[in-house]
Design an enzyme around this catalytic site. Structure first.
Site, mmCIF file in Angstrom:
data_model
loop_
_atom_site.group_PDB
_atom_site.id
_atom_site.type_symbol
_atom_site.label_atom_id
_atom_site.label_comp_id
_atom_site.label_asym_id
_atom_site.label_seq_id
_atom_site.Cartn_x
_atom_site.Cartn_y
_atom_site.Cartn_z
ATOM 1 N N ARG A 157 8.364 0.802 -3.103
ATOM 2 C CA ARG A 157 8.996 1.830 -3.920
ATOM 3 C C ARG A 157 9.531 1.298 -5.239
ATOM 4 O O ARG A 157 9.446 1.980 -6.269
ATOM 5 C CB ARG A 157 10.115 2.497 -3.108
ATOM 6 N N LYS A 210 -0.447 -4.898 8.923
ATOM 7 C CA LYS A 210 0.901 -4.554 8.453
ATOM 8 C C LYS A 210 1.534 -3.636 9.496
ATOM 9 O O LYS A 210 0.931 -2.631 9.890
ATOM 10 C CB LYS A 210 0.804 -3.842 7.108
ATOM 11 N N CYS A 228 2.325 3.423 9.816
ATOM 12 C CA CYS A 228 2.508 4.792 9.315
ATOM 13 C C CYS A 228 3.211 5.667 10.351
ATOM 14 O O CYS A 228 2.723 5.826 11.470
ATOM 15 C CB CYS A 228 1.166 5.410 8.946
ATOM 16 N N ASN A 251 8.635 -7.424 4.009
ATOM 17 C CA ASN A 251 8.652 -6.150 3.276
ATOM 18 C C ASN A 251 9.849 -5.297 3.720
ATOM 19 O O ASN A 251 10.191 -5.256 4.892
ATOM 20 C CB ASN A 251 7.326 -5.402 3.551
ATOM 21 N N ALA A 297 0.317 5.458 -0.091
ATOM 22 C CA ALA A 297 -0.555 6.635 -0.183
ATOM 23 C C ALA A 297 -0.084 7.535 -1.326
ATOM 24 O O ALA A 297 1.110 7.785 -1.472
ATOM 25 C CB ALA A 297 -0.518 7.397 1.140
ATOM 26 N N PRO A 342 0.852 -1.193 0.000
ATOM 27 C CA PRO A 342 0.000 0.000 0.000
ATOM 28 C C PRO A 342 0.883 1.236 0.000
ATOM 29 O O PRO A 342 1.835 1.311 0.778
ATOM 30 C CB PRO A 342 -0.776 -0.110 1.322
ATOM 31 N N GLN A 377 -6.698 -1.189 2.818
ATOM 32 C CA GLN A 377 -6.027 -0.915 4.095
ATOM 33 C C GLN A 377 -6.685 0.247 4.832
ATOM 34 O O GLN A 377 -7.012 1.268 4.230
ATOM 35 C CB GLN A 377 -4.555 -0.573 3.878
#
Ligand SMILES: Cc1cc2nc3c(=O)[nH]c(=O)nc-3n(C[C@H](O)[C@H](O)[C@H](O)COP(=O)(O)O)c2cc1C
Length: 391
Positions: free
Chosen positions: A264, A178, A139, A239, A28, A26, A109
């Site tokens: 990325r 996550k 986050c 990840n 943003a 995910p 998410q």
């Protein structure tokens, strides 16, 4: 790396088959419906013989390894505020939760800190038709942490337990989480958290192997993915810092994770999932040519423009303005390491509209030599710190 270790052909999250075992992270501002479909269909840009590889080899990759043409087994939405979702009108919700049939399997998410609100938002996600719902506990952005969402919750495990139970009770689709390692090195909680997730009936966990304090600095510490894998039976998704198919295989070899998640690198190299599938099947993979890159960026921009024309959620000017912004952002990531890319980025930043960006891109690729190739691996450096708002 042990010889022959590869990304698994599949993983199951409850009843949902993820095949191959690769997940688009995910992101943003990045993983909206256009980008997700673009990733899923990335193979259309490399159909037929690719960079001198025999046709049969590519066909074999598609038939035996990838159910999905692109080699990406699971798509994820950008994170969405549970508070916002539960307060929004139906029409506005659609803007945040739009997806198309060809995006399945797809997970949505959510972030938030109130158990009841998250449970209600999860129900909305389920009713909308998503295959899985995911909770964001990673986050690091101040505006999210400030309300105790995202990685802010990593300092309050009992609260996380409450959220796990409320959301689990409210939906029957698979529920995943996550997270990062913990708030900082003095408070690493990821193994305990994974055990809690399993005990509360979650169906999988994903770890970005850095602390909140680390942001994106240093290396992701994959040894913690291995530690979680040893601690729980539910699937573990690894990840952090995968740039190439070799990295993906190395993560599996070092951690025994059930799937890899890529963020990325997918924006700078949308072929990465396909390359992983090919590497898994054959031990080698093709690099996109300069022409492949041109087709890819043009196709993505055309998709963005078409979506901006088709949706009616904002005034037309605002939609087109947003689209031009996305095109500039994507062109920046995608042309790092491309010879003359700096010139193109400068021209693009002066463009006033999405169409103008597309014209600049076409002019650049047409004028440049077809034999030109990417010179350096700047995949992850292409993201300026200001963009790394969330995780
Ligand atoms: C621009 C950007 C936006 C992100 N947004 C989210 C998000 O909404 N939710 C989330 O869980 N992680 C988010 N992340 C973190 C990624 O999902 C991923 O964990 C992180 O980038 C590490 O993986 P990578 O090394 O493959 O990029 C974001 C990352 C970036 C670069």
């Amino acid at each position: 790396m042990p010889e022959g270790v590869r990304v698994p052909a599949e993983m199951r999250i409850g009843p949902v088959l993820v095949s191959p075992a690769t997940v688009l992270a995910p992101m943003a501002g990045v993983t909206d419906t256009v980008f997700r479909r673009f990733i899923r269909h990335a193979s259309v840009f490399t159909k037929g013989p690719v960079s001198g590889s025999p046709d049969q080899e590519i066909a074999a990759v598609e038939e035996s390894v990838t159910n999905q043409q692109s080699g990406c087994g699971l798509l994820m939405t950008e994170f969405t505020s549970a508070d916002g979702l539960s307060r929004m009108r139906e029409s506005k919700r659609r803007r945040y939760l739009t997806f198309y049939d060809d995006e399945h399997p797809i997970g949505a998410q959510l972030f938030g800190s109130n158990a009841e609100t998250l449970a209600e938002a999860a129900r909305i996600v389920e009713d909308t038709g998503f295959d899985t719902v995911d909770l964001n506990l990673g986050c690091p952005a101040k505006r999210v942490v400030g309300c105790n969402g995202g990685s802010g919750l990593l300092r309050d495990l009992p609260k996380i337990g409450e959220i796990f139970r409320a959301v689990r009770k409210s939906v029957s689709i698979p529920f995943t989480v996550k997270f990062r390692l913990g708030w900082n090195d003095a408070a690493i909680v990821c193994v305990e958290l994974a055990r809690m997730a399993e005990a509360e009936g979650l169906n999988a966990v994903a770890l970005h192997a850095r602390t909140r304090e680390q942001g994106y600095s240093g290396q992701a510490r994959w040894e913690w993915i291995a530690a979680i894998k040893q601690a729980v039976q539910i699937p573990v998704v690894g990840n952090g810092d995968i740039r190439t198919p070799e990295d993906a295989a190395a993560m599996v070899a070092q951690t025994d994770c059930d799937a890899v998640m890529i963020g990325r690198a997918a924006a700078a190299n949308p072929w990465i999932f396909r390359q992983i599938a090919q590497y898994t099947a054959t031990g080698r993979y093709d690099q996109p040519t300069f022409t492949d890159r041109h087709h890819m960026i043009r196709a993505y921009f055309e998709m963005l423009l078409a979506e901006a024309e088709a949706t009616r959620d904002l005034p037309r000017d605002a939609r087109l303005g947003e689209t031009a912004g996305k095109m500039k952002q994507f062109a920046t990531w995608f042309t790092h390491g491309v010879p003359g890319g700096g010139r193109l980025r400068k021209a693009i930043y002066q463009a006033k509209s999405g169409m103008e960006v597309l014209e600049q891109v076409n002019a650049f690729f047409t004028a440049s030599s077809d034999t030109a190739d990417v010179t350096e691996d700047t995949t992850l450096q292409a993201f300026p710190d200001s963009l790394l708002v969330c995780d």
